[in-house]
Structure formats: structure tokens, C-alpha cells
Design an enzyme around this catalytic site. Structure first.
Site, PDB file in Angstrom:
ATOM      1  N   ILE A  44       8.707  -0.098 -20.597  1.00  0.00           N
ATOM      2  CA  ILE A  44       8.316  -1.230 -19.737  1.00  0.00           C
ATOM      3  C   ILE A  44       8.211  -0.731 -18.294  1.00  0.00           C
ATOM      4  O   ILE A  44       9.075   0.010 -17.829  1.00  0.00           O
ATOM      5  CB  ILE A  44       9.398  -2.346 -19.791  1.00  0.00           C
ATOM      6  N   ASN A 101      -4.876  10.031 -27.611  1.00  0.00           N
ATOM      7  CA  ASN A 101      -5.693   9.548 -26.483  1.00  0.00           C
ATOM      8  C   ASN A 101      -5.637  10.532 -25.318  1.00  0.00           C
ATOM      9  O   ASN A 101      -6.651  10.752 -24.641  1.00  0.00           O
ATOM     10  CB  ASN A 101      -5.217   8.162 -26.042  1.00  0.00           C
ATOM     11  N   GLY A 146      -0.163  11.444 -28.714  1.00  0.00           N
ATOM     12  CA  GLY A 146      -1.034  11.914 -27.649  1.00  0.00           C
ATOM     13  C   GLY A 146      -2.472  12.146 -28.034  1.00  0.00           C
ATOM     14  O   GLY A 146      -3.180  12.934 -27.400  1.00  0.00           O
ATOM     15  N   ALA A 183     -13.308   3.956 -31.284  1.00  0.00           N
ATOM     16  CA  ALA A 183     -13.219   3.142 -30.058  1.00  0.00           C
ATOM     17  C   ALA A 183     -12.334   3.773 -28.976  1.00  0.00           C
ATOM     18  O   ALA A 183     -12.813   4.128 -27.900  1.00  0.00           O
ATOM     19  CB  ALA A 183     -12.707   1.737 -30.410  1.00  0.00           C
ATOM     20  N   HIS A 193      -5.604  -0.494 -25.209  1.00  0.00           N
ATOM     21  CA  HIS A 193      -4.918  -1.316 -26.206  1.00  0.00           C
ATOM     22  C   HIS A 193      -5.792  -1.360 -27.461  1.00  0.00           C
ATOM     23  O   HIS A 193      -7.006  -1.597 -27.359  1.00  0.00           O
ATOM     24  CB  HIS A 193      -4.663  -2.729 -25.648  1.00  0.00           C
ATOM     25  N   GLU A 231       1.270  -7.455 -14.123  1.00  0.00           N
ATOM     26  CA  GLU A 231       2.597  -7.857 -14.597  1.00  0.00           C
ATOM     27  C   GLU A 231       2.571  -8.485 -15.996  1.00  0.00           C
ATOM     28  O   GLU A 231       3.591  -8.564 -16.673  1.00  0.00           O
ATOM     29  CB  GLU A 231       3.235  -8.877 -13.629  1.00  0.00           C
TER      30      GLU A 231
HETATM   31  C1  GRF Z   1      -1.686   4.231 -31.046  1.00  0.00           C
HETATM   32  O1  GRF Z   1      -1.212   3.106 -31.769  1.00  0.00           O
HETATM   33  C2  GRF Z   1      -2.915   3.839 -30.280  1.00  0.00           C
HETATM   34  O2  GRF Z   1      -3.686   2.917 -31.008  1.00  0.00           O
HETATM   35  C3  GRF Z   1      -2.345   3.207 -29.058  1.00  0.00           C
HETATM   36  O3  GRF Z   1      -1.164   3.943 -28.768  1.00  0.00           O
HETATM   37  C4  GRF Z   1      -0.673   4.554 -29.979  1.00  0.00           C
HETATM   38  C5  GRF Z   1      -0.430   6.025 -29.837  1.00  0.00           C
HETATM   39  O4  GRF Z   1      -1.592   6.665 -29.458  1.00  0.00           O
HETATM   40  N1  GRF Z   1      -3.288   3.252 -27.953  1.00  0.00           N
HETATM   41  P1  GRF Z   1      -1.597   8.243 -29.056  1.00  0.00           P
HETATM   42  O5  GRF Z   1      -2.033   8.984 -30.297  1.00  0.00           O
HETATM   43  O6  GRF Z   1      -0.198   8.617 -28.630  1.00  0.00           O
HETATM   44  O7  GRF Z   1      -2.611   8.351 -27.961  1.00  0.00           O
END
Ligand code: GRF
Length: 202
Positions: free
Chosen positions: A93, A14, A12, A180, A110, A148
Site C-alpha cells: 500500500i 511487466n 516481473g 494487453a 491493472h 488515493e
Molecule cells: C499479474 O497478476 C499482473 O496481471 C498484474 O500484476 C501481477 C504480476 O505481474 N499486473 P508481473 O509478472 O510481476 O509483472
């Protein structure tokens, strides 16, 4: 105010970047109103609790089919009156029903410069392992709309990150997150929330 759900599966970081950005007033058009995890163990759920954000888990293995899982996700999102969905390290998914329900209102982060190192099987560390194996000098992150095709939706933002001598997948992942992902996702969240708010106002 656009009500945002963040879908998570892991640490988590992000999600934390989104929470910190919201608290700093950087997402004025949106409010994180739900964190939905694909499992009960995701540390992202702890981050949600600390931030007093409603947090639930909806597990694919609890449902007999993809469609029933999709309908359970849609029911949860509607129960919290969600206008917009952010996939932040989310690994389950999503079927067409969910994608249709939030078409052009669902975004994903991504950890590569799409169209490189994306699509089926490219998630988490695998993305960075592939970039290092190919010997690219520059990688980065991409925020895109979800459709999709895995990682195939319209690109919203990208940011490049240099690969350095001696990088391991773990070191590279951390640099891509710091330089990033954690910058792009809050920016894209505000851009899309503002766009949805304008469409709602019409
Ligand atoms: C990481 O590999 C990140 O690069 C990708 O999702 C994975 C987990 O990220 N976006 P997070 O720390 O759970 O946000």
C-alpha cells in the site's frame, strides 16, 4: 531523459516488457533507473540484475508505520533522482505522502477493464477469478494514473482481450498479460515520460 523507477512484488513480466521495450528504442523519453521490490524474493529483482539496473527492496514490515515506510520509499526514489514511477505488479500500500510526491507522475497496470473488477482485494489471479465467475465475454488491461483511490486514477490506455471457452484464471491471466499488459505498459510509459519531459522543458 526521464528517470523511471519500476516498483515490483512478483515475477516481473511487466518489468521485463518495459526492459525489452527500452532496449528496442520504444521508450525514447525514459530510462529505467531503479527497480524497487516490496520483498527480497521477487524474481523481478533477478530480471533487474540481468539488465544491469540498480535493484533494491524496501519492506513494509521493516517500518513501524505507513508514514515511515512512505518516507523510506520517497528517500530511495529521491536518492536515484527518480522523475516517474511505474507500479508493475506491486502489492504494498502506498500512503498519501508517496502519491503526493509523484502526483500525475505515477502509473499502474491493472489486469481488467477498469471500472470492472478493480479496487480493494482485486489483484493478481483474484481479478481473473472474478471475471470468470461473472461470466464476462471480454476483459483486458488498463493503465491509469495512481491516486488515493485504489485503481481510481485517470485512465491512460486500455486494451480488450476475449475470454475463451474453458479458460482457467491462470490461462486467462497469461492471455491478458501477453495480449494487453505487456503491450500497454511500455506504450503508456513512453506517453507519460514524454509528457513529463515536455513539462520539465517549460
Ligand atoms: C499479474 O497478476 C499482473 O496481471 C498484474 O500484476 C501481477 C504480476 O505481474 N499486473 P508481473 O509478472 O510481476 O509483472
Amino acid at each position: 531523459m526521464i528517470r523511471i523507477a519500476v516498483l515490483v512484488s512478483g515475477g516481473g513480466t511487466n518489468l521485463q516488457a518495459l526492459i525489452d521495450a527500452e532496449n528496442a528504442g520504444k521508450i525514447p523519453h525514459g530510462k529505467i533507473s531503479l527497480v524497487l521490490a516490496s520483498n527480497d524474493k521477487a524474481y523481478a529483482l533477478e530480471r533487474a540484475k540481468k539488465a544491469a539496473i540498480p535493484a533494491i527492496s524496501v519492506k513494509r514490515k521493516d517500518y513501524a508505520s505507513q508514514e515511515e515506510f512512505d518516507q523510506a520509499l520517497i528517500a530511495s526514489l529521491h536518492a536515484y533522482k527518480i522523475d516517474m514511477v511505474i507500479l508493475a505488479g506491486y502489492l504494498s500500500i502506498l500512503g498519501t505522502s508517496v502519491i503526493d510526491a509523484y502526483r500525475d507522475r505515477m502509473i499502474n497496470i491493472h489486469p481488467s477493464l477498469i471500472p470492472s473488477f478493480c479496487g480493494k482485494g482485486f489483484y493478481g489471479l483474484h481479478v481473473h477469478e472474478a471475471a470468470l465467475a461473472r461470466g464476462v465475454k471480454v476483459t483486458g488491461a488498463t493503465v491509469h494514473y495512481v491516486n488515493e483511490i485504489p485503481d481510481g486514477g485517470k485512465i491512460i490506455l486500455q486494451k480488450a482481450v476475449e475470454i475463451q471457452e474453458g479458460d482457467t484464471p491462470e490461462i486467462l491471466q497469461k492471455r491478458v498479460m501477453e495480449q494487453a499488459e505487456w503491450i500497454l505498459l511500455p506504450k503508456a510509459a513512453e506517453m507519460v515520460a514524454e509528457k513529463i519531459a515536455e513539462e520539465k522543458a517549460e
